[in-house]
Design a protein around this motif. Sequence first.
Motif, mmCIF file in Angstrom:
data_model
loop_
_atom_site.group_PDB
_atom_site.id
_atom_site.type_symbol
_atom_site.label_atom_id
_atom_site.label_comp_id
_atom_site.label_asym_id
_atom_site.label_seq_id
_atom_site.Cartn_x
_atom_site.Cartn_y
_atom_site.Cartn_z
ATOM 1 N N ALA A 1 0.953 -1.264 -0.103
ATOM 2 C CA ALA A 1 0.088 0.106 -0.091
ATOM 3 C C ALA A 1 0.960 1.219 0.147
ATOM 4 O O ALA A 1 1.993 1.308 0.467
ATOM 5 C CB ALA A 1 -0.892 0.107 1.280
ATOM 6 N N PRO A 2 0.583 2.356 -0.614
ATOM 7 C CA PRO A 2 -0.977 2.548 -1.013
ATOM 8 C C PRO A 2 -0.776 2.199 -2.448
ATOM 9 O O PRO A 2 0.411 2.179 -3.135
ATOM 10 C CB PRO A 2 -0.958 4.187 -1.049
ATOM 11 N N VAL A 3 -1.785 1.580 -3.129
ATOM 12 C CA VAL A 3 -1.880 0.917 -4.584
ATOM 13 C C VAL A 3 -2.703 1.973 -5.416
ATOM 14 O O VAL A 3 -3.702 2.626 -5.183
ATOM 15 C CB VAL A 3 -2.675 -0.315 -4.556
ATOM 16 N N LYS A 4 -2.085 2.300 -6.569
ATOM 17 C CA LYS A 4 -2.641 3.185 -7.475
ATOM 18 C C LYS A 4 -3.485 2.205 -8.444
ATOM 19 O O LYS A 4 -3.469 1.394 -9.103
ATOM 20 C CB LYS A 4 -1.566 3.691 -8.477
ATOM 21 N N GLN A 5 -5.010 2.688 -8.015
ATOM 22 C CA GLN A 5 -5.956 1.986 -8.728
ATOM 23 C C GLN A 5 -6.362 2.110 -10.151
ATOM 24 O O GLN A 5 -6.961 1.332 -10.973
ATOM 25 C CB GLN A 5 -7.520 2.302 -7.867
ATOM 26 N N SER A 6 -5.719 3.206 -10.665
ATOM 27 C CA SER A 6 -6.054 3.483 -12.265
ATOM 28 C C SER A 6 -4.895 4.501 -12.452
ATOM 29 O O SER A 6 -4.459 5.272 -11.936
ATOM 30 C CB SER A 6 -7.468 4.033 -12.442
ATOM 31 N N ALA A 7 -4.641 4.643 -13.808
ATOM 32 C CA ALA A 7 -3.720 5.462 -14.345
ATOM 33 C C ALA A 7 -4.361 6.311 -15.782
ATOM 34 O O ALA A 7 -5.152 5.582 -16.393
ATOM 35 C CB ALA A 7 -2.455 4.761 -14.824
ATOM 36 N N THR A 8 -4.124 7.380 -16.020
ATOM 37 C CA THR A 8 -4.495 8.079 -17.295
ATOM 38 C C THR A 8 -3.593 8.814 -17.962
ATOM 39 O O THR A 8 -2.357 9.152 -17.465
ATOM 40 C CB THR A 8 -5.606 9.190 -16.719
ATOM 41 N N ILE A 9 -3.804 8.405 -19.215
ATOM 42 C CA ILE A 9 -2.636 8.954 -20.076
ATOM 43 C C ILE A 9 -3.506 9.579 -21.320
ATOM 44 O O ILE A 9 -4.232 8.822 -22.113
ATOM 45 C CB ILE A 9 -1.782 8.035 -20.445
ATOM 46 N N HIS A 10 -3.041 10.756 -21.705
ATOM 47 C CA HIS A 10 -3.921 11.593 -22.850
ATOM 48 C C HIS A 10 -5.374 11.218 -22.821
ATOM 49 O O HIS A 10 -5.861 10.866 -23.744
ATOM 50 C CB HIS A 10 -3.340 11.306 -24.100
ATOM 51 N N GLY A 11 -6.066 11.278 -21.672
ATOM 52 C CA GLY A 11 -7.480 11.271 -21.769
ATOM 53 C C GLY A 11 -7.848 9.773 -21.618
ATOM 54 O O GLY A 11 -9.197 9.458 -21.464
ATOM 55 N N LYS A 12 -7.244 8.832 -21.720
ATOM 56 C CA LYS A 12 -7.745 7.440 -21.455
ATOM 57 C C LYS A 12 -7.202 6.706 -19.991
ATOM 58 O O LYS A 12 -6.082 6.898 -19.880
ATOM 59 C CB LYS A 12 -6.794 6.815 -22.721
ATOM 60 N N THR A 13 -8.389 6.354 -19.474
ATOM 61 C CA THR A 13 -8.051 5.757 -18.128
ATOM 62 C C THR A 13 -8.231 4.306 -18.282
ATOM 63 O O THR A 13 -9.061 3.691 -18.887
ATOM 64 C CB THR A 13 -8.942 6.265 -17.260
ATOM 65 N N LEU A 14 -7.167 3.463 -17.591
ATOM 66 C CA LEU A 14 -6.998 2.057 -17.485
ATOM 67 C C LEU A 14 -6.985 1.855 -16.173
ATOM 68 O O LEU A 14 -6.391 2.437 -15.251
ATOM 69 C CB LEU A 14 -5.955 1.313 -18.064
ATOM 70 N N SER A 15 -7.793 0.710 -15.504
ATOM 71 C CA SER A 15 -7.763 0.475 -14.092
ATOM 72 C C SER A 15 -6.347 -0.622 -14.026
ATOM 73 O O SER A 15 -5.988 -1.125 -14.969
ATOM 74 C CB SER A 15 -9.008 -0.229 -13.766
ATOM 75 N N ASP B 1 -6.440 -3.259 -12.875
ATOM 76 C CA ASP B 1 -6.824 -4.729 -13.078
ATOM 77 C C ASP B 1 -6.772 -4.954 -14.748
ATOM 78 O O ASP B 1 -6.099 -5.761 -15.039
ATOM 79 C CB ASP B 1 -8.288 -5.105 -12.667
ATOM 80 N N GLN B 2 -7.142 -3.854 -15.329
ATOM 81 C CA GLN B 2 -7.162 -3.700 -16.880
ATOM 82 C C GLN B 2 -5.477 -3.827 -17.310
ATOM 83 O O GLN B 2 -5.111 -4.380 -18.206
ATOM 84 C CB GLN B 2 -7.666 -2.489 -17.457
ATOM 85 N N ILE B 3 -4.649 -3.051 -16.590
ATOM 86 C CA ILE B 3 -3.222 -3.140 -16.927
ATOM 87 C C ILE B 3 -2.721 -4.450 -16.543
ATOM 88 O O ILE B 3 -1.690 -5.178 -17.460
ATOM 89 C CB ILE B 3 -2.573 -2.034 -15.978
ATOM 90 N N LEU B 4 -2.977 -5.059 -15.475
ATOM 91 C CA LEU B 4 -2.445 -6.269 -15.252
ATOM 92 C C LEU B 4 -2.861 -7.469 -16.067
ATOM 93 O O LEU B 4 -2.441 -8.674 -16.691
ATOM 94 C CB LEU B 4 -3.040 -6.787 -13.825
ATOM 95 N N GLU B 5 -4.351 -7.337 -16.527
ATOM 96 C CA GLU B 5 -4.747 -8.009 -17.623
ATOM 97 C C GLU B 5 -4.150 -8.044 -18.952
ATOM 98 O O GLU B 5 -3.799 -8.959 -19.743
ATOM 99 C CB GLU B 5 -6.259 -7.855 -17.760
ATOM 100 N N ILE B 6 -3.722 -6.924 -19.340
ATOM 101 C CA ILE B 6 -3.060 -6.522 -20.785
ATOM 102 C C ILE B 6 -1.786 -7.244 -20.567
ATOM 103 O O ILE B 6 -1.243 -8.045 -21.457
ATOM 104 C CB ILE B 6 -2.940 -5.192 -21.040
ATOM 105 N N ASP C 1 -6.426 -4.428 -29.235
ATOM 106 C CA ASP C 1 -7.979 -4.514 -28.748
ATOM 107 C C ASP C 1 -8.240 -3.550 -27.705
ATOM 108 O O ASP C 1 -9.326 -3.304 -27.500
ATOM 109 C CB ASP C 1 -8.014 -5.954 -27.826
ATOM 110 N N HIS C 2 -7.092 -2.677 -27.167
ATOM 111 C CA HIS C 2 -7.533 -1.771 -26.218
ATOM 112 C C HIS C 2 -7.361 -0.513 -26.710
ATOM 113 O O HIS C 2 -7.542 0.680 -26.358
ATOM 114 C CB HIS C 2 -6.600 -1.920 -25.074
ATOM 115 N N GLY C 3 -7.028 -0.145 -28.052
ATOM 116 C CA GLY C 3 -6.951 1.116 -28.630
ATOM 117 C C GLY C 3 -5.646 1.740 -28.109
ATOM 118 O O GLY C 3 -5.723 2.895 -27.907
ATOM 119 N N LEU C 4 -4.743 1.052 -27.401
ATOM 120 C CA LEU C 4 -3.479 1.745 -27.180
ATOM 121 C C LEU C 4 -2.482 1.927 -27.773
ATOM 122 O O LEU C 4 -2.165 0.889 -28.537
ATOM 123 C CB LEU C 4 -3.086 1.067 -25.733
#
Length: 518
Positions: A68-82, A84-89, A145-148
Amino acid sequence: GPPLTEAALLSEKCRRFGVLGAGLVQDSLLTLKLAEAQESTGPLAPAPAVPLGAERAGAEQERPQPRAPVKQSATIHGKTLSRDQILEILAETVRVQGIVQHEVSVLARKLAKEKGDKKKRRPLSFVEGHKKIQELGLPREPLEDHGLTEAAFQKLLLQYEEDEEVMASAQMLLHPAGKGDPDRAASITMDRIIEIHKFMVNEMQKVLQEFLDQPQETRRTFTGKACETTAELLVSIAVEQQLSVRCEDVEQAVIRYEEALQGHLDFTRYTEQLANMMQHLIGAAQPRAQKDEFVSILQQMGESTRKAKVFAKKLYEDYRSKACNISDAYRRFDEFSEEAAAAVRDGEELPDLSSVELQLCYDEYREDEDVRRAWEQSGVEANLMMQASVSPLLSGNSRASPSSPASDERKGRKLKSSEIVEMQELMVDEMKRSTEQTMLAFRDNPGRQPWKAEVTIQMVQALASAAVERRFGVSAEEMTAAGFQHAQTLKKNERFARASEKQQEILMMLARMCGQEA
């Protein structure tokens, strides 16, 4: 100071080869850097990959609790990923790269055996190799698939450097579990590793040249990923057939000789040449930047260069007059570097181009007047030449020769080769002096914040360049350009060769002092 973190290493490899290529393309130098990073920070406990299609609740229960503390999401140029999504990718990319790696290895072995049975059969062409890869029906890259974009994903990942689980997943992507045979790897000596890498460079040169000989409209039909995988296949076939060794065994053998290889100049040169040629191949298929993007990148670089020159001149004057010591100079240089990096991060999202890619984009768009003007005003050409002259072993196969009309019409007086020798010797003396001051600062302040190798090296070079400019009235760029004009004479000059060699030693020493091999 600590070496590169896993996140920074992954970012470096992604920039060279793309996210999927980070796990496929053999890059022994980065393998060593990863081993060094693990040694410095301690190995991360591998986190189980997120099983795709599994219920999220079940996947959550199986995971170790991250710090802890854990960053729950991150945003880059207006696109936010949780998170969990980052771990999934990451998990899906590891899965896909495992499939691709296995399929390409099996195919290479099969084709090498076929060719071995038919000695007179000609080598597989690039187009034929690409057709074989297509026939494998390999899975799509998860990022699509994630448009990244790859650049955006790298930046997102760097926001999780302190997150143990994300870094463990990134580590699996950077350096997947070895598939080589330990017994076979143990039989590969260090000399053999160097010999194999030299052979791979020669084979990669053939692959690259064959691709460059194709008409541009043909090259444009290939994707960067297809080029990577095809080149990997063709080089692997040659290694297996002619050297009777498997590439995956070589990678395991590299780890065994980690310490000795870190300081081996031939090994460093060959691995960098392989990386640069792969960049060249991908860039020759699909330019990393569109024309408008490229002009924006050049304008951004030009602005950065102008600010850096003003800053470096003031820093040198303060350091020379003893208004600041080497530690103050480092702090100021680091702050300036951070501010410059932040300005780039907060600005328009642009591809992060290497020197090879910059040159390739210029070759692609040089007929455009806006491009030529931005190129000349950016100072990038002088920087490419400086990079090649200061660190030839890192410039690999990239072209750093003058390529615009302005290069041949340098303003200022003509320099004699003897003057360039004197400048080079002064440069080395000044670098030696500030390196000694750096060593004293390290010794006298053991509790200080670690110094970053890249910043320290740039500072030492900037101070030395400013000293040369003050005494001779010649900028580092002008000195480098003149060095290229007198290259044949300087190559035979013992004093120049000694000074250049000493310069390399100082750079390597600074990198080691800061805990990171250049």
